[in-house]
Design an enzyme around this catalytic site. Structure first.
Site, PDB file in Angstrom:
ATOM      1  N   GLY A 297       0.734  -1.260   0.000  1.00 18.28           N
ATOM      2  CA  GLY A 297       0.000   0.000   0.000  1.00 18.28           C
ATOM      3  C   GLY A 297       0.767   1.316   0.000  1.00 18.28           C
ATOM      4  N   SER A 300       2.394   5.166  -5.042  1.00 18.38           N
ATOM      5  CA  SER A 300       1.756   6.444  -5.378  1.00 18.38           C
ATOM      6  C   SER A 300       0.339   6.271  -5.930  1.00 18.38           C
ATOM      7  CB  SER A 300       2.603   7.161  -6.417  1.00 18.38           C
ATOM      8  OG  SER A 300       2.734   6.320  -7.545  1.00 18.38           O
ATOM      9  N   CYS A 302      -1.569   3.555  -5.291  1.00 18.92           N
ATOM     10  CA  CYS A 302      -2.258   2.508  -4.538  1.00 18.92           C
ATOM     11  C   CYS A 302      -3.362   3.085  -3.674  1.00 18.92           C
ATOM     12  CB  CYS A 302      -1.313   1.801  -3.565  1.00 18.92           C
ATOM     13  SG  CYS A 302       0.115   1.115  -4.341  1.00 18.92           S
ATOM     14  N   GLY A 337       6.263   3.800  -2.975  1.00 17.16           N
ATOM     15  CA  GLY A 337       6.267   4.919  -2.032  1.00 17.16           C
ATOM     16  C   GLY A 337       7.473   5.832  -2.113  1.00 17.16           C
ATOM     17  N   GLY A 386      -3.784  -2.388  -9.726  1.00 18.05           N
ATOM     18  CA  GLY A 386      -5.048  -2.706  -9.073  1.00 18.05           C
ATOM     19  C   GLY A 386      -6.151  -1.751  -9.503  1.00 18.05           C
ATOM     20  N   ARG A 398      -3.422 -10.523  -9.311  1.00 14.41           N
ATOM     21  CA  ARG A 398      -2.476  -9.963  -8.332  1.00 14.41           C
ATOM     22  C   ARG A 398      -3.222  -9.639  -7.036  1.00 14.41           C
ATOM     23  NH1 ARG A 398       0.325  -5.010  -6.606  1.00 14.41           N
ATOM     24  NH2 ARG A 398       2.540  -5.498  -6.559  1.00 14.41           N
ATOM     25  N   GLU A 461       9.748  22.125   6.875  1.00 12.13           N
ATOM     26  CA  GLU A 461      11.022  22.829   6.787  1.00 12.13           C
ATOM     27  C   GLU A 461      11.940  22.181   5.736  1.00 12.13           C
ATOM     28  OE1 GLU A 461      13.344  24.170  10.657  1.00 12.13           O
ATOM     29  OE2 GLU A 461      13.948  22.154  10.079  1.00 12.13           O
ATOM     30  N   SER A 462      11.749  20.860   5.533  1.00  6.45           N
ATOM     31  CA  SER A 462      12.629  20.133   4.606  1.00  6.45           C
ATOM     32  C   SER A 462      12.372  20.493   3.150  1.00  6.45           C
ATOM     33  CB  SER A 462      12.417  18.621   4.761  1.00  6.45           C
ATOM     34  OG  SER A 462      12.696  18.220   6.074  1.00  6.45           O
ATOM     35  N   HIS A 463      11.136  20.761   2.814  1.00  5.62           N
ATOM     36  CA  HIS A 463      10.797  21.116   1.431  1.00  5.62           C
ATOM     37  C   HIS A 463      11.028  22.608   1.215  1.00  5.62           C
ATOM     38  CE1 HIS A 463       8.995  17.413  -0.193  1.00  5.62           C
ATOM     39  NE2 HIS A 463       8.794  17.130   1.081  1.00  5.62           N
TER      40      HIS A 463
HETATM   41  P1  XMP Z   1       5.340   3.832  -6.734  1.00  2.00           P
HETATM   42  O1  XMP Z   1       5.108   4.578  -5.443  1.00  2.00           O
HETATM   43  O2  XMP Z   1       6.791   3.734  -7.074  1.00  2.00           O
HETATM   44  O3  XMP Z   1       4.822   2.343  -6.428  1.00  2.00           O
HETATM   45  O4  XMP Z   1       4.509   4.393  -7.829  1.00  2.00           O
HETATM   46  C1  XMP Z   1       4.912   1.306  -7.352  1.00  2.00           C
HETATM   47  C2  XMP Z   1       4.479  -0.004  -6.699  1.00  2.00           C
HETATM   48  O5  XMP Z   1       3.119   0.052  -6.288  1.00  2.00           O
HETATM   49  C3  XMP Z   1       2.536  -1.266  -6.286  1.00  2.00           C
HETATM   50  N1  XMP Z   1       1.300  -1.191  -7.045  1.00  2.00           N
HETATM   51  C4  XMP Z   1       0.085  -1.123  -6.501  1.00  2.00           C
HETATM   52  N2  XMP Z   1      -0.312  -1.225  -5.218  1.00  2.00           N
HETATM   53  N3  XMP Z   1      -2.540  -0.884  -5.915  1.00  2.00           N
HETATM   54  C5  XMP Z   1      -1.645  -1.123  -4.923  1.00  2.00           C
HETATM   55  O6  XMP Z   1      -2.039  -1.223  -3.766  1.00  2.00           O
HETATM   56  C6  XMP Z   1      -2.208  -0.779  -7.228  1.00  2.00           C
HETATM   57  O7  XMP Z   1      -3.041  -0.564  -8.093  1.00  2.00           O
HETATM   58  C7  XMP Z   1      -0.829  -0.929  -7.529  1.00  2.00           C
HETATM   59  N4  XMP Z   1      -0.150  -0.927  -8.706  1.00  2.00           N
HETATM   60  C8  XMP Z   1       1.163  -1.087  -8.374  1.00  2.00           C
HETATM   61  C9  XMP Z   1       3.554  -2.174  -6.944  1.00  2.00           C
HETATM   62  O8  XMP Z   1       4.160  -2.914  -5.898  1.00  2.00           O
HETATM   63  C10 XMP Z   1       4.505  -1.207  -7.621  1.00  2.00           C
HETATM   64  O9  XMP Z   1       5.786  -1.730  -7.802  1.00  2.00           O
END
Ligand code: XMP
Length: 480
Positions: A297, A300, A302, A337, A386, A398, A461-463
């Site tokens: 979770g 970005s 998710c 994340g 997802g 998945r 403050e960091s940004h």
């Molecule tokens: P970032 O933060 O780099 O994350 O964009 C990419 C990772 O997010 C996961 N992923 C998902 N997780 N729903 C989720 O809960 C989604 O629809 C989804 N799509 C991707 C996955 O682990 C990916 O590498």
């Protein structure tokens, strides 16, 4: 009643405390591991998502020193072709070169040249080389039905087995040719060395390659339906590592599949994800995994945590899992994340061996999908696996779903970012800088760095604050 025994921390909850340092960012060592047997030159992977990693991205990642995990929202045949494209892209000696027969047509030759992005094909009869057909030979040929035999070059310069790359280069130079077939003493074709591959080697000294000099690549598989056939197909075209990619890997279904896959495939590494607890690492290690992927979770795109109420903030998940992964000697990938390069440094300091990126690589030239224009700016689509759209395209397993879908992700738009190599340069530069501040010459030393917890004010403050940014830097997205 559910009980609480700890607080979960996200990347934004901490900073790395600068330490006494005698290392310069340019001198730190960012080498690491992807899986038990696969080393990397940078700690970055591209996500197994259908708007992030197909062969173009995987090629670019391996050249930069990382690795790409090719997504599985496509037919088994197509995913195997994507893997094969990477394996054939750049190699010291192509072991199984694509060949033509005397009866092949120019049309067939053109198809292979385009599909595999190659400019010349050996022509064989009873395994013996009898000619070579290059793009030059067919430059002005308009009749696609004409037989290759009519236009190929018949006098072929070849070299014996065990010719090394430097000797090959000398032969290529001497005869002013671009391809050098390798033959055994019976004249049977055994391989092919090309000037293109030799040049690429020099351009990308950081590339991650297998023992045959081919770029490394990984492929995602699920656990349902024809997952084992998919795994078999990827292994047959030389995939370096299988990533069992599920939203929750600490489940009977995933572990049962892992057991079977482990028995079947002992020549490739198997990484399993995603998980967030120590117990999950222990159970997967007991089943013989070669790496674990952590994150439920944090991504970005998710919505898993808000839709299901489940998950663990990513830094805590990494730190917990790393404790067991480290003891077990298997690498840990922090997946999701990562918003800025500083989060990569924090993930590594927290115990990850590498990070998997979706959003930060989305929008680059090498991602699948067209660029779109909106109010004069270029964008690309980046969607969660997802999301309804992606699940309908194949990724519902998945999330262990079947019919009416409950999405756990969103569809988004990200700015077009140009070549991924530029993005990687900035990201690795940020990690190097962080290691310089921490005073740690390599990733394993970085794990001894200290975190300090910060407050909301510390984060503010960091940004950049209390100003208006008038020029966007390449490593700080003001829209994020
Ligand atoms: P970032 O933060 O780099 O994350 O964009 C990419 C990772 O997010 C996961 N992923 C998902 N997780 N729903 C989720 O809960 C989604 O629809 C989804 N799509 C991707 C996955 O682990 C990916 O590498």
């Amino acid at each position: 009643m559910a009980n609480i025994d700890k607080i979960g921390l996200a990347f934004d909850d901490v900073l790395i405390v600068p330490g006494k340092s005698s290392v310069l960012p340019k001198d730190v060592d960012v080498k690491t591991k992807f899986s038990r047997h696969i080393p990397l030159n940078i700690p970055i992977l591209s996500a197994a998502m259908d708007t992030v990693t197909e062969s173009d991205m995987a090629i670019a990642m391996a050249r930069e020193g990382g690795i790409g995990v090719i997504h599985k929202n496509m037919s088994i045949e197509r995913q195997a072709e994507e893997v094969e494209r990477v394996k054939r892209y750049e190699s010291g000696i192509v072991q199984n070169p694509i060949t033509l027969s005397l009866h092949s047509t120019i049309g067939e030759a053109k198809k292979y040249m385009e599909k595999y992005n190659i400019s010349g094909l050996p022509v064989v009869k009873n395994k013996k080389i009898v000619g070579i057909l290059t793009k030059r030979d067919i430059l002005f040929e308009e009749n696609d039905n004409k037989k290759v035999e009519k236009v190929m070059t018949k006098k072929v310069i070849t070299a014996p087995e065990r010719t090394d790359i430097d000797e090959a280069l000398e032969i290529l130079k001497k005869h002013r040719i671009e391809k050098l077939p390798i033959v055994d003493d019976k004249g049977h074709l055994k391989g092919l060395i090309t000037i293109k591959d030799i040049t690429k080697r020099k351009l990308y000294p950081n590339s991650i390659k297998d023992e045959l000099g081919r770029l490394r690549v990984s492929g995602a598989i699920g656990v349902s339906g024809d997952a084992m056939d998919r795994a078999k197909a990827l292994v047959s075209v030389g995939v370096d590592c299988l990533v069992i990619d599920t939203a929750h890997a600490h489940t009977k279904k995933v572990m049962d599949f892992l057991k079977k896959a482990r028995d079947k495939f002992n020549t490739v590494d198997i990484i399993v994800g995603n998980i967030v607890t120590k117990d999950a690492v222990k159970d997967l290690v007991d089943l013989g995994v070669d790496g674990v992927k952590v994150g439920i979770g944090p991504g970005s795109i998710c919505t898993t945590r808000v839709i299901s109420g489940a998950g663990v903030p990513q830094l805590t998940a990494i730190m917990d899992c790393a404790e067991i992964a480290r003891k077990s000697g298997i690498p840990l990938i922090a997946d999701g994340g990562i918003k800025y390069s500083g989060d990569i440094t924090k993930a590594l300091a927290g115990g990850a061996d590498a990070v998997m990126l979706g959003a930060l690589l989305a929008g680059t030239e090498e991602t699948p999908g067209e660029t779109q224009f909106l109010e004069g700016r270029r964008f690309k689509v980046y969607r969660g696996m997802g999301s309804i759209d992606a699940m309908e395209a194949g990724s519902k397993d998945r999330y262990f779903q079947e019919d009416k879908l409950v999405p756990e992700g969103v569809v988004s738009r990200v700015p077009f970012r140009g070549p991924v190599s530029e993005v990687i340069y900035q990201l690795v530069g940020g990690v190097r800088s962080g290691m310089g501040y921490a005073g740690t010459p390599n990733i394993s030393a970085l794990r001894n760095a200290k975190f300090i917890r910060i407050t909301r004010q510390g984060l503010r403050e960091s940004h950049p604050h209390d100003i208006t940014i008038i020029k966007e830097p390449p490593n700080y997205d003001i829209t994020r």
